[in-house]
Motif scaffolding. Structure first.
Motif, PDB file in Angstrom:
ATOM      1  N   ARG A   1       0.402  -1.298   0.065  1.00 26.81           N
ATOM      2  CA  ARG A   1       0.035   0.373  -0.089  1.00 26.81           C
ATOM      3  C   ARG A   1       0.981   1.351  -0.059  1.00 26.81           C
ATOM      4  O   ARG A   1       0.655   1.946   0.878  1.00 26.81           O
ATOM      5  CB  ARG A   1      -1.529  -0.116   0.966  1.00 26.81           C
ATOM      6  CG  ARG A   1      -2.183  -1.086   1.154  1.00 26.81           C
ATOM      7  CD  ARG A   1      -3.265  -1.148   2.495  1.00 26.81           C
ATOM      8  NE  ARG A   1      -3.675  -2.295   2.181  1.00 26.81           N
ATOM      9  CZ  ARG A   1      -5.025  -2.247   1.424  1.00 26.81           C
ATOM     10  NH1 ARG A   1      -5.237  -1.089   0.744  1.00 26.81           N
ATOM     11  NH2 ARG A   1      -5.737  -3.343   1.389  1.00 26.81           N
ATOM     12  N   ALA A   2       1.374   0.758  -1.037  1.00 23.43           N
ATOM     13  CA  ALA A   2       2.381   2.705  -1.163  1.00 23.43           C
ATOM     14  C   ALA A   2       2.273   3.295  -2.027  1.00 23.43           C
ATOM     15  O   ALA A   2       1.340   3.215  -2.523  1.00 23.43           O
ATOM     16  CB  ALA A   2       3.925   2.011  -2.044  1.00 23.43           C
ATOM     17  N   LYS A   3       2.560   4.510  -1.009  1.00 27.51           N
ATOM     18  CA  LYS A   3       2.054   5.923  -1.791  1.00 27.51           C
ATOM     19  C   LYS A   3       2.864   6.038  -3.023  1.00 27.51           C
ATOM     20  O   LYS A   3       3.283   5.959  -2.955  1.00 27.51           O
ATOM     21  CB  LYS A   3       1.450   7.276  -1.011  1.00 27.51           C
ATOM     22  CG  LYS A   3       0.343   7.376   0.526  1.00 27.51           C
ATOM     23  CD  LYS A   3       0.578   7.726   1.281  1.00 27.51           C
ATOM     24  CE  LYS A   3      -0.212   7.858   2.069  1.00 27.51           C
ATOM     25  NZ  LYS A   3      -0.252   6.494   2.881  1.00 27.51           N
ATOM     26  N   PRO A   4       2.100   7.263  -3.792  1.00 26.56           N
ATOM     27  CA  PRO A   4       3.628   7.135  -5.029  1.00 26.56           C
ATOM     28  C   PRO A   4       4.364   8.362  -5.084  1.00 26.56           C
ATOM     29  O   PRO A   4       4.019   9.560  -5.481  1.00 26.56           O
ATOM     30  CB  PRO A   4       1.987   7.532  -6.462  1.00 26.56           C
ATOM     31  CG  PRO A   4       0.911   8.474  -5.533  1.00 26.56           C
ATOM     32  CD  PRO A   4       0.575   7.770  -4.513  1.00 26.56           C
ATOM     33  N   ASN A   5       4.544   8.162  -4.451  1.00 24.39           N
ATOM     34  CA  ASN A   5       5.683   8.817  -3.336  1.00 24.39           C
ATOM     35  C   ASN A   5       6.621   8.220  -3.153  1.00 24.39           C
ATOM     36  O   ASN A   5       7.065   7.176  -3.006  1.00 24.39           O
ATOM     37  CB  ASN A   5       5.512  10.064  -2.670  1.00 24.39           C
ATOM     38  CG  ASN A   5       5.838   9.431  -1.100  1.00 24.39           C
ATOM     39  OD1 ASN A   5       6.165   8.826  -0.419  1.00 24.39           O
ATOM     40  ND2 ASN A   5       4.543   9.896  -0.729  1.00 24.39           N
ATOM     41  N   ALA A   6       8.221   9.092  -3.124  1.00 22.34           N
ATOM     42  CA  ALA A   6       9.685   8.158  -2.738  1.00 22.34           C
ATOM     43  C   ALA A   6       9.937   7.699  -1.975  1.00 22.34           C
ATOM     44  O   ALA A   6      10.305   6.434  -1.743  1.00 22.34           O
ATOM     45  CB  ALA A   6      10.809   9.195  -3.575  1.00 22.34           C
ATOM     46  N   ASP A   7       9.730   8.523  -0.832  1.00 20.87           N
ATOM     47  CA  ASP A   7       9.616   7.749   0.839  1.00 20.87           C
ATOM     48  C   ASP A   7       8.854   6.434   0.928  1.00 20.87           C
ATOM     49  O   ASP A   7       9.668   5.502   1.488  1.00 20.87           O
ATOM     50  CB  ASP A   7       9.515   8.683   1.416  1.00 20.87           C
ATOM     51  CG  ASP A   7      10.359   9.879   1.800  1.00 20.87           C
ATOM     52  OD1 ASP A   7      11.517   9.973   1.342  1.00 20.87           O
ATOM     53  OD2 ASP A   7       9.886  11.077   2.015  1.00 20.87           O
TER      54      ASP A   7
ATOM     55  N   ARG B   1       1.221   5.359  -9.415  1.00 20.17           N
ATOM     56  CA  ARG B   1      -0.005   6.361  -9.587  1.00 20.17           C
ATOM     57  C   ARG B   1      -0.345   5.797 -10.443  1.00 20.17           C
ATOM     58  O   ARG B   1      -1.626   5.899  -9.962  1.00 20.17           O
ATOM     59  CB  ARG B   1       0.968   7.707  -9.786  1.00 20.17           C
ATOM     60  CG  ARG B   1       0.692   8.816  -9.990  1.00 20.17           C
ATOM     61  CD  ARG B   1       0.846  10.218 -10.554  1.00 20.17           C
ATOM     62  NE  ARG B   1       1.509  10.376  -9.539  1.00 20.17           N
ATOM     63  CZ  ARG B   1       3.093  10.808  -9.433  1.00 20.17           C
ATOM     64  NH1 ARG B   1       3.639  10.833 -10.689  1.00 20.17           N
ATOM     65  NH2 ARG B   1       3.623  10.763  -8.548  1.00 20.17           N
ATOM     66  N   ALA B   2      -0.147   5.243 -11.437  1.00 18.58           N
ATOM     67  CA  ALA B   2      -1.434   4.663 -12.316  1.00 18.58           C
ATOM     68  C   ALA B   2      -2.804   3.894 -12.142  1.00 18.58           C
ATOM     69  O   ALA B   2      -3.228   3.835 -12.587  1.00 18.58           O
ATOM     70  CB  ALA B   2      -0.702   4.357 -13.661  1.00 18.58           C
ATOM     71  N   VAL B   3      -1.850   3.144 -10.990  1.00 18.46           N
ATOM     72  CA  VAL B   3      -2.614   1.874 -10.418  1.00 18.46           C
ATOM     73  C   VAL B   3      -3.963   2.354  -9.654  1.00 18.46           C
ATOM     74  O   VAL B   3      -5.479   2.946  -9.835  1.00 18.46           O
ATOM     75  CB  VAL B   3      -2.074   0.704 -10.180  1.00 18.46           C
ATOM     76  CG1 VAL B   3      -3.059  -0.015  -9.362  1.00 18.46           C
ATOM     77  CG2 VAL B   3      -1.739   0.172 -11.184  1.00 18.46           C
TER      78      VAL B   3
ATOM     79  N   ALA C   1      10.178   4.876 -12.778  1.00 17.80           N
ATOM     80  CA  ALA C   1       8.822   3.960 -13.196  1.00 17.80           C
ATOM     81  C   ALA C   1       7.946   3.270 -11.899  1.00 17.80           C
ATOM     82  O   ALA C   1       6.483   2.985 -12.584  1.00 17.80           O
ATOM     83  CB  ALA C   1       9.525   2.913 -13.609  1.00 17.80           C
ATOM     84  N   VAL C   2       8.746   2.876 -11.041  1.00 17.43           N
ATOM     85  CA  VAL C   2       8.135   2.724 -10.584  1.00 17.43           C
ATOM     86  C   VAL C   2       6.621   3.797  -9.776  1.00 17.43           C
ATOM     87  O   VAL C   2       5.208   2.975  -9.342  1.00 17.43           O
ATOM     88  CB  VAL C   2       8.553   1.465  -9.734  1.00 17.43           C
ATOM     89  CG1 VAL C   2       7.793   0.807  -8.082  1.00 17.43           C
ATOM     90  CG2 VAL C   2       9.551   0.532  -9.628  1.00 17.43           C
TER      91      VAL C   2
END
Length: 68
Positions: free
Chosen positions: A20-26, A54-56, A48-49
């Motif tokens: 459940r990662a958010k679309p940010n680097a950290d 983010r796309a999902v 890319a990850v």
């Protein structure tokens, strides 16, 4: 070399989503380290990850009301 469609990038995107990662680097880096990916692999494919996560997260259908 583009890593947007290779098997490792796909595995990384799936691992980040599963955690459940958010679309940010950290958030993505923490999820990938938790999934035991090596730092140099993460560094090569981080953009890319993040884009994949983010796309999902962005594929939610929003109903539109037709107010005429």
């Amino acid at each position: 070399m583009s890593h947007t469609n290779d098997a490792t990038t796909t595995q990384m995107i799936m691992a980040a989503q599963a955690r459940r990662a958010k679309p940010n680097a950290d958030s993505v880096v923490t999820a990938l380290l938790d999934a035991r990916f090596r730092a140099f692999e993460i560094d090569l494919r981080l953009d890319a990850v993040i884009a994949g996560v983010r796309a999902v997260r962005g594929t939610v259908a929003v109903p539109v009301l037709d107010v005429a």
